[in-house]
Design a protein around this motif. Structure first.
Motif: not given
Length: 172
Positions: A94-97, A99-102, A112-120, A138-144
């Motif tokens: 996912v590419k964040n904008t 106005k939107a985030r995942l 299984q969930i596999s994060i690809k590329d960059t997730l912010e 590159k996973v930045y500021d993932l909040k669980m």
């Protein structure tokens, strides 16, 4: 009717034929459900909310900053099943904008969930996961928040994650 046996129904359809027909109908319903889910996701734009009802759904790769909201990952006290279940492995790219985030909220994922590329700046809220990986990414500021990971959780050493009131027994 013979003692302990099944001789069929009026019209000549026996139990084996009924079971075969029921299985065929169930397969067709699952195919139609998966087709509808894929069309719903394809039609969604970044920032949209996709709400899943109670039930089991087949997952698909996530490539848009959407909110995927289920009816809950907690066990129903009567049926002893999670309310919204996603099955199958999937990738998140996912590419964040601005106005939107995942955002994932209120479902149980069995694969299984596999994060690809960059997730912010993504948020996973009140979900139950089996496995989540983000190696060589590159996973930045993932909040669980109030999440459970039952098997494995693994991310690259340069990742930043925040866990609030979550259970991570398989983290490494």
């Amino acid at each position: 009717m013979a003692k302990g046996g099944f001789r069929g129904m009026p019209g000549g359809m026996n139990q084996a034929a009924m079971m075969k027909q029921a299985q065929k109908m169930q397969q067709e319903m699952l195919r139609m459900q998966q087709e509808m889910e894929t069309k719903t996701y394809t039609a969604a734009a970044g920032g949209d909310v996709i709400t899943l009802s109670t039930g089991t759904f087949v997952s698909t790769d996530i490539t848009k900053p959407i909110t995927l909201r289920g009816a809950g990952a907690a066990l129903d006290t009567i049926t002893r099943k999670e309310n919204t279940i996603l099955t199958g492995d999937f990738n998140v790219k996912v590419k964040n904008t601005d106005k939107a985030r995942l955002t994932f909220e209120g479902f149980y994922h069995t694969g299984q969930i596999s994060i690809k590329d960059t997730l912010e700046n993504a948020t996973f809220l009140k979900c139950k996961f089996s496995e989540i990986y983000g190696f060589n990414t590159k996973v930045y500021d993932l909040k669980m928040i109030q999440c459970i990971v039952s098997k494995k959780l693994g991310f690259s050493s340069n990742s930043t994650l925040v866990f609030i009131n979550s259970v991570l027994p398989g983290a490494y």
